[in-house]
Design an enzyme around this catalytic site. Structure first.
Site, PDB file in Angstrom:
ATOM      1  CB  VAL A   1      12.787  -8.684 -12.674  1.00  0.00           C
ATOM      2  CG1 VAL A   1      12.723  -9.794 -13.308  1.00  0.00           C
ATOM      3  CG2 VAL A   1      14.115  -8.534 -11.883  1.00  0.00           C
TER       4      VAL A   1
ATOM      5  N   PRO B   1      11.742  -5.015  -6.972  1.00  0.00           N
ATOM      6  CG  PRO B   1      10.207  -3.227  -6.486  1.00  0.00           C
ATOM      7  CD  PRO B   1      11.569  -3.899  -6.256  1.00  0.00           C
TER       8      PRO B   1
ATOM      9  NE  ARG C   1       4.188  -3.841 -15.840  1.00  0.00           N
ATOM     10  CZ  ARG C   1       4.960  -2.609 -16.088  1.00  0.00           C
ATOM     11  NH1 ARG C   1       4.514  -1.941 -17.092  1.00  0.00           N
ATOM     12  NH2 ARG C   1       5.982  -2.253 -15.161  1.00  0.00           N
TER      13      ARG C   1
ATOM     14  CG  LEU D   1      -1.652  -1.363   1.365  1.00  0.00           C
ATOM     15  CD1 LEU D   1      -2.731  -0.993   2.455  1.00  0.00           C
ATOM     16  CD2 LEU D   1      -2.670  -1.471  -0.027  1.00  0.00           C
ATOM     17  CE  LYS D   2       5.289   1.297  -4.093  1.00  0.00           C
ATOM     18  NZ  LYS D   2       4.319   0.462  -4.767  1.00  0.00           N
TER      19      LYS D   2
ATOM     20  CB  ALA E   1       3.100   8.396   1.963  1.00  0.00           C
TER      21      ALA E   1
HETATM   22  P1  XMP Z   1       5.919  -4.968 -12.892  1.00  0.00           P
HETATM   23  O1  XMP Z   1       4.683  -5.341 -13.506  1.00  0.00           O
HETATM   24  O2  XMP Z   1       6.655  -3.945 -12.997  1.00  0.00           O
HETATM   25  O3  XMP Z   1       5.487  -4.985 -11.300  1.00  0.00           O
HETATM   26  O4  XMP Z   1       6.861  -6.301 -12.651  1.00  0.00           O
HETATM   27  C1  XMP Z   1       6.260  -4.401 -10.365  1.00  0.00           C
HETATM   28  C2  XMP Z   1       5.284  -4.203  -9.031  1.00  0.00           C
HETATM   29  O5  XMP Z   1       6.100  -3.858  -7.930  1.00  0.00           O
HETATM   30  C3  XMP Z   1       5.579  -2.530  -7.681  1.00  0.00           C
HETATM   31  N1  XMP Z   1       6.851  -1.493  -7.761  1.00  0.00           N
HETATM   32  C4  XMP Z   1       7.563  -1.138  -6.807  1.00  0.00           C
HETATM   33  N2  XMP Z   1       7.328  -0.929  -5.531  1.00  0.00           N
HETATM   34  N3  XMP Z   1       9.143   0.448  -4.976  1.00  0.00           N
HETATM   35  C5  XMP Z   1       7.892  -0.101  -4.704  1.00  0.00           C
HETATM   36  O6  XMP Z   1       7.838   0.011  -3.523  1.00  0.00           O
HETATM   37  C6  XMP Z   1       9.527   0.338  -6.441  1.00  0.00           C
HETATM   38  O7  XMP Z   1      10.557   0.825  -6.816  1.00  0.00           O
HETATM   39  C7  XMP Z   1       8.792  -0.424  -7.010  1.00  0.00           C
HETATM   40  N4  XMP Z   1       8.644  -0.767  -8.586  1.00  0.00           N
HETATM   41  C8  XMP Z   1       7.837  -1.506  -8.939  1.00  0.00           C
HETATM   42  C9  XMP Z   1       4.745  -1.899  -8.687  1.00  0.00           C
HETATM   43  O8  XMP Z   1       3.842  -1.128  -7.804  1.00  0.00           O
HETATM   44  C10 XMP Z   1       4.107  -3.296  -9.242  1.00  0.00           C
HETATM   45  O9  XMP Z   1       3.369  -3.706  -8.307  1.00  0.00           O
END
Ligand code: XMP
Length: 213
Positions: A166, A164, A188, A60-61, A63
């Site tokens: 990749v 995250p 994705r 839920l990040k 803030a």
């Molecule tokens: P994809 O589709 O790009 O999904 O493989 C990535 C998932 O991770 C989350 N996401 C992040 N969450 N910091 C975070 O806290 C990040 O830098 C970050 N990058 C991606 C994104 O919302 C999705 O659920």
């Protein structure tokens, strides 16, 4: 050790449950973000746990102020989330409010290009915050393995790095594991694949081929 976390960012409950069933044997856990909670309701966390038996991370990040964090975290942990992701830039009191209620993961850097504008300049301070509070883990970007390496060097060994970025965002499994990530988060590239089970199996295989332990 299994190190793959599925970011299940779909709206539909039935689709989410189907993908979870098809991929669960290749996962360490499932990350649930706002799209699925908005589409299927908070109780999807309970259902995913029942269907897979895997740990669930609520991304839920957060803030907000400590009291609002407490109000949200209470409900999210009540429905069965095992971990909750909060931003760290809101300060120690807000992060502690989550940690008092359950296992917490702090965002110390993000994977998208815009992360360089505001988050990256304060990553060192966010690492200090994590080292002081010792949460379960921190989020660091697979799109920038050099940053993961730098974060790993400064972070207490007991704190996990979940990464995250990749696949769809361009990060590479081998590079980010070598840089020190403990868990790889993929969305994705798995849930949009024609066969999510096969896609998860392939990434799981790649992780195993690159992981040390
Ligand atoms: P994809 O589709 O790009 O999904 O493989 C990535 C998932 O991770 C989350 N996401 C992040 N969450 N910091 C975070 O806290 C990040 O830098 C970050 N990058 C991606 C994104 O919302 C999705 O659920």
């Amino acid at each position: 050790m299994n190190r793959l976390i599925l970011a299940l960012d779909v709206y539909e409950k039935e689709r989410a449950l189907r993908i979870a069933r098809e991929t669960k044997e290749f996962l360490w856990g499932i990350k649930v973000n706002w799209p699925l909670i908005i589409g299927a309701g908070l109780r999807i966390i309970t259902e995913l746990k029942q269907v897979t038996g895997l740990p669930i991370i609520a991304d839920l990040k957060l803030a907000d102020i400590p009291n609002t964090h407490r109000l949200i975290a209470k409900k999210v942990f009540e429905v069965g989330a095992d971990y909750l992701i909060t931003h760290g830039f809101v300060g120690k009191d807000s992060v502690k409010a989550v940690m008092e209620l359950g296992e917490t993961i702090i965002v110390v850097e993000m994977s998208h290009p815009g992360a360089k504008e505001f988050i990256q300049p304060v990553t060192d301070r966010l690492i200090e915050l994590a080292n002081e509070l010792e949460p379960f883990g921190v989020i660091a970007p697979a799109t920038r393995p050099e940053r993961v390496r730098c974060i790993r060097k400064k972070l207490h060994k007991s704190i996990k790095i979940l990464s995250p970025g990749v696949g769809a965002q361009g990060g590479k499994v081998g590079e980010v594991l070598k840089a020190g990530a403990d868990y790889i988060i993929v969305g994705r590239s798995i849930y949009n694949a024609e066969n999510p089970g096969d896609a998860a199996k392939n990434i799981w295989g790649e992780i195993n081929a690159n992981a040390k332990g």
